[in-house]
Design an enzyme around this catalytic site. Structure first.
Site, PDB file in Angstrom:
ATOM      1  N   ARG A   1      13.971  -7.389  98.592  1.00  0.00           N
ATOM      2  CA  ARG A   1      13.058  -8.201  97.761  1.00  0.00           C
ATOM      3  C   ARG A   1      13.781  -8.883  96.603  1.00  0.00           C
ATOM      4  NH1 ARG A   1       7.315  -6.878  98.202  1.00  0.00           N
ATOM      5  NH2 ARG A   1       7.050  -6.688 100.433  1.00  0.00           N
TER       6      ARG A   1
ATOM      7  N   ARG B   1       9.143 -11.695  92.390  1.00  0.00           N
ATOM      8  CA  ARG B   1       8.435 -11.950  91.136  1.00  0.00           C
ATOM      9  C   ARG B   1       9.161 -11.526  89.873  1.00  0.00           C
ATOM     10  NH1 ARG B   1       3.126  -9.272  93.530  1.00  0.00           N
ATOM     11  NH2 ARG B   1       4.857  -8.161  94.505  1.00  0.00           N
TER      12      ARG B   1
ATOM     13  N   ARG C   1       6.611 -20.278  93.015  1.00  0.00           N
ATOM     14  CA  ARG C   1       5.499 -19.627  93.720  1.00  0.00           C
ATOM     15  C   ARG C   1       4.166 -20.216  93.273  1.00  0.00           C
ATOM     16  NH1 ARG C   1       1.763 -18.248  95.808  1.00  0.00           N
ATOM     17  NH2 ARG C   1       0.956 -16.213  96.446  1.00  0.00           N
TER      18      ARG C   1
ATOM     19  N   ASP D   1       8.153 -13.090 105.483  1.00  0.00           N
ATOM     20  CA  ASP D   1       7.486 -11.792 105.446  1.00  0.00           C
ATOM     21  C   ASP D   1       7.392 -11.240 106.858  1.00  0.00           C
ATOM     22  OD1 ASP D   1       5.850 -10.152 103.269  1.00  0.00           O
ATOM     23  OD2 ASP D   1       4.878  -9.897 105.208  1.00  0.00           O
TER      24      ASP D   1
ATOM     25  N   TYR E   1      -0.199  -2.510 109.936  1.00  0.00           N
ATOM     26  CA  TYR E   1      -0.953  -3.563 109.233  1.00  0.00           C
ATOM     27  C   TYR E   1      -1.932  -4.265 110.170  1.00  0.00           C
ATOM     28  CZ  TYR E   1       2.151  -2.987 105.245  1.00  0.00           C
ATOM     29  OH  TYR E   1       2.826  -2.466 104.165  1.00  0.00           O
TER      30      TYR E   1
HETATM   31  O1  CP3 Z   1      13.616  -9.133 100.518  1.00  0.00           O
HETATM   32  C1  CP3 Z   1      13.422 -10.351 100.275  1.00  0.00           C
HETATM   33  O2  CP3 Z   1      13.683 -10.885  99.186  1.00  0.00           O
HETATM   34  C2  CP3 Z   1      12.951 -11.241 101.422  1.00  0.00           C
HETATM   35  C3  CP3 Z   1      11.565 -11.434 101.551  1.00  0.00           C
HETATM   36  C4  CP3 Z   1      10.625 -10.327 102.012  1.00  0.00           C
HETATM   37  C5  CP3 Z   1       9.275 -10.283 101.591  1.00  0.00           C
HETATM   38  N1  CP3 Z   1       8.642  -9.300 102.291  1.00  0.00           N
HETATM   39  C6  CP3 Z   1       8.681 -11.196 100.592  1.00  0.00           C
HETATM   40  C7  CP3 Z   1       7.395 -10.835  99.951  1.00  0.00           C
HETATM   41  C8  CP3 Z   1      10.808  -9.293 102.926  1.00  0.00           C
HETATM   42  C9  CP3 Z   1      12.079  -8.843 103.640  1.00  0.00           C
HETATM   43  C10 CP3 Z   1       9.538  -8.650 103.102  1.00  0.00           C
HETATM   44  C11 CP3 Z   1       9.315  -7.542 104.034  1.00  0.00           C
HETATM   45  C12 CP3 Z   1       8.023  -6.863 104.039  1.00  0.00           C
HETATM   46  N2  CP3 Z   1       6.773  -7.402 103.878  1.00  0.00           N
HETATM   47  C13 CP3 Z   1       7.863  -5.478 104.320  1.00  0.00           C
HETATM   48  C14 CP3 Z   1       8.975  -4.530 104.664  1.00  0.00           C
HETATM   49  C15 CP3 Z   1       9.736  -4.084 103.472  1.00  0.00           C
HETATM   50  C16 CP3 Z   1       8.939  -3.261 102.493  1.00  0.00           C
HETATM   51  O3  CP3 Z   1       8.759  -3.735 101.369  1.00  0.00           O
HETATM   52  O4  CP3 Z   1       8.546  -2.145 102.863  1.00  0.00           O
HETATM   53  C17 CP3 Z   1       6.483  -5.205 104.272  1.00  0.00           C
HETATM   54  C18 CP3 Z   1       5.839  -3.850 104.486  1.00  0.00           C
HETATM   55  C19 CP3 Z   1       5.804  -6.430 103.998  1.00  0.00           C
HETATM   56  C20 CP3 Z   1       4.342  -6.670 103.907  1.00  0.00           C
HETATM   57  C21 CP3 Z   1       3.950  -7.151 102.559  1.00  0.00           C
HETATM   58  N3  CP3 Z   1       4.243  -8.411 102.062  1.00  0.00           N
HETATM   59  C22 CP3 Z   1       3.225  -6.458 101.563  1.00  0.00           C
HETATM   60  C23 CP3 Z   1       2.720  -5.035 101.687  1.00  0.00           C
HETATM   61  C24 CP3 Z   1       3.079  -7.322 100.465  1.00  0.00           C
HETATM   62  C25 CP3 Z   1       2.303  -7.067  99.198  1.00  0.00           C
HETATM   63  C26 CP3 Z   1       3.040  -6.235  98.222  1.00  0.00           C
HETATM   64  C27 CP3 Z   1       3.629  -7.090  97.127  1.00  0.00           C
HETATM   65  O5  CP3 Z   1       4.782  -6.822  96.752  1.00  0.00           O
HETATM   66  O6  CP3 Z   1       2.947  -7.987  96.660  1.00  0.00           O
HETATM   67  C28 CP3 Z   1       3.752  -8.530 100.781  1.00  0.00           C
HETATM   68  C29 CP3 Z   1       3.886  -9.719  99.923  1.00  0.00           C
HETATM   69  C30 CP3 Z   1       5.258 -10.212  99.629  1.00  0.00           C
HETATM   70  N4  CP3 Z   1       6.265 -10.326 100.547  1.00  0.00           N
HETATM   71  C31 CP3 Z   1       5.740 -10.671  98.370  1.00  0.00           C
HETATM   72  C32 CP3 Z   1       7.070 -11.076  98.567  1.00  0.00           C
HETATM   73  C33 CP3 Z   1       8.013 -11.681  97.556  1.00  0.00           C
HETATM   74  C34 CP3 Z   1       4.914 -10.770  97.076  1.00  0.00           C
HETATM   75  C35 CP3 Z   1       3.906 -11.868  97.156  1.00  0.00           C
HETATM   76  C36 CP3 Z   1       4.012 -12.955  96.099  1.00  0.00           C
HETATM   77  O7  CP3 Z   1       5.068 -13.191  95.487  1.00  0.00           O
HETATM   78  O8  CP3 Z   1       3.011 -13.635  95.911  1.00  0.00           O
END
Ligand code: CP3
Length: 346
Positions: free
Chosen positions: A28, A32, A41, A78, A154
């Site tokens: 990640r 943010r 964003r 994602d 999910y």
């Molecule tokens: O790592 C990186 O920088 C690359 C981008 C990336 C995102 N999600 C961006 C994201 C990667 C590799 C993921 C993987 C992901 N997504 C996983 C596996 C890794 C982990 O964290 O366990 C999972 C389970 C998801 C599903 C997911 N996406 C969830 C549960 C959420 C909400 C939680 C949160 O942090 O808000 C997301 C949203 C998400 N994916 C965000 C980002 C940057 C935040 C949303 C935003 O910025 O508006």
């Protein structure tokens, strides 16, 4: 694409080389905690739109590289674009996480596509192309997908839950339907990773973020075997493809994932003792991890001690420095700068 570029430390580490300083990237890392991420964003109507806009997705992929000079960029996207490209309704509610139309049985599964809508994913491949041409020569490029079990949790619950009980119950109550869903996810995930590697990523990581809630009797079947099947398919198509698996929360079970033929690196979550992993993992497997994201947020002595413990445990074996899970939004940027400097011996 398949043979290691000698100028990229992360690829050399995945080939089993022990480098003077462990290469570093953070899960990640585009997110943010970065003001420039939050600014861009805010210009997108939704998170999925953001992921599917190549110019913006490429820009946020590159932001942490410019700021910190990490050894790898990870594609900004994602894991839930896969259900989206299977025709399931996916959205992200601000502050609440993902929402999907839950799969409750055979009927819902029958309503989804058998294969990915690659038109839907075309912007992701275009993002890869843009990033690839913009990255410094020494920076590796990582693509990814969710492991079938994690994506299924999910798809079935329709959201994140504390223990993914809905998917675990579904697997017990409707084993045949669950097996069909998993088989489909294996196929399409392999296809998707192959497409990413062809588009120009150097490495792919398979995120099994929810491996740790699998009952032990099901771990082999729903974590290890699906990952093994994906690795086999990807490497049959792209011999030598570099693959990192991240089975979060499985404890010692991660050794079973490390044993999968063709897995080059294994991501360690925060619960794994580095000194144990350094000995227990096969010498040919690169360990990736595993600083506590909260230690990075806290900074100070907690951060320095955490970094040093990991560096000394993995000294003399192939290692990629990372967190044990994703970086947290309130993390100060200065702590990340400090981390990178310290890992590089500064
Ligand atoms: O790592 C990186 O920088 C690359 C981008 C990336 C995102 N999600 C961006 C994201 C990667 C590799 C993921 C993987 C992901 N997504 C996983 C596996 C890794 C982990 O964290 O366990 C999972 C389970 C998801 C599903 C997911 N996406 C969830 C549960 C959420 C909400 C939680 C949160 O942090 O808000 C997301 C949203 C998400 N994916 C965000 C980002 C940057 C935040 C949303 C935003 O910025 O508006």
């Amino acid at each position: 694409m398949t043979s290691s570029d000698p100028t990229k430390p992360l690829l050399r580490a995945l080939d089993g080389e022990v480098l003077p300083h462990a290469p570093i990237w953070l899960m990640r890392q585009a997110g943010r905690y970065l003001p420039e991420y939050r600014e861009l964003r805010a210009s997108a109507p939704s998170f999925l739109d953001f992921c599917y806009t190549p110019q913006k997705a490429a820009e946020v992929t590159l932001q942490p590289i410019r700021r910190f000079g990490f050894d790898a960029a990870i594609l900004f996207s994602d894991i839930l674009v896969v259900p989206d490209a299977l025709g399931q309704k996916v959205s992200f509610e601000t502050g609440e996480g993902p929402r999907l139309d839950p799969i409750s049985g055979a009927h819902d599964l029958a309503g989804l596509r058998d294969t990915l809508d690659m038109g839907r994913l075309a912007p992701v491949l275009e993002t890869i192309d843009r990033v690839r041409t913009a990255l410094p020569a020494q920076t590796a490029f990582i693509g990814f997908c969710g492991a079938p079990w994690t994506v299924a949790t999910y798809m079935i619950a329709g959201r994140g839950t504390p223990d993914q009980a809905p998917a675990r119950l579904f697997a017990y109550r409707q084993p045949d339907v669950f097996a069909m869903l998993m088989a489909r996810l294996v196929e399409v995930s392999a296809h998707y990773l192959i497409a990413q590697l062809r588009a120009g990523v150097d490495v792919v990581q398979i995120f099994d973020s929810w491996a740790g809630v699998l009952p032990i009797a099901e771990y082999e079947k729903w974590c290890v075997e699906p990952i093994r099947a994906i690795v086999q398919k990807v490497r049959a198509d792209i011999p030598g493809a570099k693959i990192i698996a991240f089975p979060r929360g499985g404890g010692a079970q991660l050794l079973r994932v490390a044993d999968i033929d063709g897995v080059a690196g294994v991501g360690l979550d925060t619960s794994v003792e580095p000194a144990w992993a350094a000995k227990a993992l096969p010498a040919t497997i690169t360990a990736q991890g595993n600083l506590d994201p909260l230690a990075l947020l806290a900074g100070g002595a907690a951060l320095d001690e955490g970094i040093d413990r990991i560096l000394s445990a993995f000294a003399g074996r192939p290692h990629i420095f990372n967190l044990g899970h994703g970086i947290l939004p309130p993390t100060p940027v200065e702590h990340v700068e400090h981390l990178v400097k310290r890992v590089r011996g500064g």
